[in-house]
Design a protein around this motif. Structure first.
Motif, PDB file in Angstrom:
ATOM      1  N   ILE A  66      -0.782   6.259  -3.678  1.00 24.49           N
ATOM      2  CA  ILE A  66      -1.117   4.880  -3.313  1.00 24.49           C
ATOM      3  C   ILE A  66      -0.026   3.888  -3.725  1.00 24.49           C
ATOM      4  CG2 ILE A  66      -2.719   2.970  -3.830  1.00 24.49           C
ATOM      5  CD1 ILE A  66      -4.993   5.071  -3.511  1.00 24.49           C
ATOM      6  N   PRO A  67       0.511   3.926  -4.943  1.00 17.76           N
ATOM      7  CA  PRO A  67       1.583   2.965  -5.274  1.00 17.76           C
ATOM      8  C   PRO A  67       2.834   3.134  -4.402  1.00 17.76           C
ATOM      9  CG  PRO A  67       0.667   3.922  -7.269  1.00 17.76           C
ATOM     10  CD  PRO A  67       0.094   4.686  -6.116  1.00 17.76           C
ATOM     11  N   LEU A  68       3.166   4.367  -4.019  1.00 15.78           N
ATOM     12  CA  LEU A  68       4.320   4.599  -3.144  1.00 15.78           C
ATOM     13  C   LEU A  68       4.067   4.016  -1.757  1.00 15.78           C
ATOM     14  CD1 LEU A  68       5.061   8.323  -4.060  1.00 15.78           C
ATOM     15  CD2 LEU A  68       6.287   6.291  -4.850  1.00 15.78           C
ATOM     16  N   TYR A  72       5.968   0.800   0.111  1.00 21.59           N
ATOM     17  CA  TYR A  72       6.518   0.937   1.457  1.00 21.59           C
ATOM     18  C   TYR A  72       5.913  -0.110   2.395  1.00 21.59           C
ATOM     19  CZ  TYR A  72       8.183   3.103   5.725  1.00 21.59           C
ATOM     20  OH  TYR A  72       8.796   3.329   6.920  1.00 21.59           O
ATOM     21  N   TYR A  73       4.606  -0.310   2.282  1.00 16.53           N
ATOM     22  CA  TYR A  73       3.902  -1.310   3.088  1.00 16.53           C
ATOM     23  C   TYR A  73       4.476  -2.709   2.838  1.00 16.53           C
ATOM     24  CZ  TYR A  73       0.077  -4.481   4.367  1.00 16.53           C
ATOM     25  OH  TYR A  73      -0.669  -5.515   4.878  1.00 16.53           O
ATOM     26  N   ARG A  74       4.632  -3.075   1.573  1.00 17.26           N
ATOM     27  CA  ARG A  74       5.165  -4.402   1.240  1.00 17.26           C
ATOM     28  C   ARG A  74       6.593  -4.584   1.765  1.00 17.26           C
ATOM     29  NH1 ARG A  74       2.635  -3.333  -4.076  1.00 17.26           N
ATOM     30  NH2 ARG A  74       0.738  -4.563  -4.163  1.00 17.26           N
ATOM     31  N   GLN A  75       7.393  -3.520   1.678  1.00 17.20           N
ATOM     32  CA  GLN A  75       8.782  -3.604   2.119  1.00 17.20           C
ATOM     33  C   GLN A  75       8.901  -3.778   3.632  1.00 17.20           C
ATOM     34  OE1 GLN A  75      10.395   0.048   0.587  1.00 17.20           O
ATOM     35  NE2 GLN A  75      10.918  -0.850  -1.390  1.00 17.20           N
ATOM     36  N   HIS A  76       7.949  -3.246   4.398  1.00 14.94           N
ATOM     37  CA  HIS A  76       8.075  -3.231   5.857  1.00 14.94           C
ATOM     38  C   HIS A  76       7.007  -4.053   6.591  1.00 14.94           C
ATOM     39  CE1 HIS A  76      11.321  -0.363   5.589  1.00 14.94           C
ATOM     40  NE2 HIS A  76      10.617   0.241   4.655  1.00 14.94           N
ATOM     41  N   LEU A  77       6.196  -4.764   5.860  1.00 13.02           N
ATOM     42  CA  LEU A  77       5.157  -5.600   6.468  1.00 13.02           C
ATOM     43  C   LEU A  77       5.768  -6.635   7.408  1.00 13.02           C
ATOM     44  CD1 LEU A  77       2.194  -6.521   6.639  1.00 13.02           C
ATOM     45  CD2 LEU A  77       2.613  -7.919   4.607  1.00 13.02           C
ATOM     46  N   SER A  78       6.862  -7.259   7.006  1.00 19.27           N
ATOM     47  CA  SER A  78       7.486  -8.287   7.838  1.00 19.27           C
ATOM     48  C   SER A  78       8.087  -7.717   9.115  1.00 19.27           C
ATOM     49  CB  SER A  78       8.569  -9.033   7.047  1.00 19.27           C
ATOM     50  OG  SER A  78       9.624  -8.153   6.713  1.00 19.27           O
ATOM     51  N   SER A 101      -9.010  -2.183  -5.610  1.00 18.26           N
ATOM     52  CA  SER A 101      -8.424  -3.523  -5.631  1.00 18.26           C
ATOM     53  C   SER A 101      -6.903  -3.493  -5.731  1.00 18.26           C
ATOM     54  CB  SER A 101      -9.008  -4.330  -6.786  1.00 18.26           C
ATOM     55  OG  SER A 101      -8.732  -3.671  -8.016  1.00 18.26           O
ATOM     56  N   ILE A 102      -6.315  -2.361  -6.128  1.00 16.78           N
ATOM     57  CA  ILE A 102      -4.861  -2.286  -6.250  1.00 16.78           C
ATOM     58  C   ILE A 102      -4.172  -2.020  -4.920  1.00 16.78           C
ATOM     59  CG2 ILE A 102      -4.980  -1.507  -8.638  1.00 16.78           C
ATOM     60  CD1 ILE A 102      -4.199   1.323  -7.472  1.00 16.78           C
ATOM     61  N   ILE A 103      -4.933  -1.748  -3.875  1.00 14.20           N
ATOM     62  CA  ILE A 103      -4.355  -1.418  -2.577  1.00 14.20           C
ATOM     63  C   ILE A 103      -4.127  -2.707  -1.791  1.00 14.20           C
ATOM     64  CG2 ILE A 103      -4.724  -0.195  -0.406  1.00 14.20           C
ATOM     65  CD1 ILE A 103      -6.382   1.848  -1.969  1.00 14.20           C
ATOM     66  N   PRO A 104      -2.852  -3.019  -1.454  1.00 10.84           N
ATOM     67  CA  PRO A 104      -2.566  -4.285  -0.773  1.00 10.84           C
ATOM     68  C   PRO A 104      -2.811  -4.260   0.732  1.00 10.84           C
ATOM     69  CG  PRO A 104      -0.527  -3.110  -1.131  1.00 10.84           C
ATOM     70  CD  PRO A 104      -1.624  -2.291  -1.788  1.00 10.84           C
ATOM     71  N   TYR A 105      -2.927  -3.087   1.326  1.00  9.38           N
ATOM     72  CA  TYR A 105      -3.104  -2.985   2.768  1.00  9.38           C
ATOM     73  C   TYR A 105      -4.597  -2.920   3.098  1.00  9.38           C
ATOM     74  CZ  TYR A 105      -2.628   1.823   1.029  1.00  9.38           C
ATOM     75  OH  TYR A 105      -2.726   2.971   0.289  1.00  9.38           O
ATOM     76  N   PRO A 106      -4.970  -3.221   4.341  1.00  8.60           N
ATOM     77  CA  PRO A 106      -6.381  -3.261   4.719  1.00  8.60           C
ATOM     78  C   PRO A 106      -7.092  -1.929   4.502  1.00  8.60           C
ATOM     79  CG  PRO A 106      -5.014  -4.200   6.453  1.00  8.60           C
ATOM     80  CD  PRO A 106      -4.089  -3.562   5.459  1.00  8.60           C
TER      81      PRO A 106
END
Length: 124
Positions: A66-68, A72-78, A101-106
């Motif tokens: 999940i942290p990996l 990756y999600y944060r780096q490529h969201l834009s 709650s630690i998961i930033p993606y939907p």
């Protein structure tokens, strides 16, 4: 977008995640309800790179992955990357879903459509 898909596939392979079986092919006709009540179909995401990640709270490799995936999600969201988490935990609400709650993606709380055989978690 083809270049972006190849980059995402290579990056996911580098993370140890499963590459899509039919990259560039038609998506699965799913309907989802996300935390917060937003409804979405995979058709709504046409033209974007979408990663569906099955996980469970009791799964040690999932907790390591999940942290990996989140980074990756944060780096490529834009750049238009979409990641959607689906928990296979049995939930107290009867929907068979859990969230972290630690998961930033939907996170999907309900998924309707053709069944997918999830033989092990984590699976992306």
């Amino acid at each position: 977008m083809r270049r972006g898909l190849r980059i995402a596939t290579l990056a996911l392979a580098a993370l140890g995640l499963h590459a899509p079986a039919t990259a560039g092919g038609p998506g699965i006709p799913w309907q989802m309800t996300l935390i917060g009540g937003q409804r979405m179909t995979l058709g709504d995401l046409r033209g974007r790179v979408v990663v569906i990640n099955y996980w469970a709270s009791w799964c040690v490799p999932c907790r390591e992955e999940i942290p990996l995936l989140a980074r990756y999600y944060r780096q490529h969201l834009s750049q238009g990357l979409v990641v959607i988490g689906i928990s296979v935990d049995p939930g107290a609400d009867g929907q068979g879903q859990a969230t972290a709650s630690i998961i930033p993606y939907p996170q999907a709380t309900w998924v309707g459509g053709p069944d997918i055989a999830v033989s092990a978690v984590p699976m992306s």
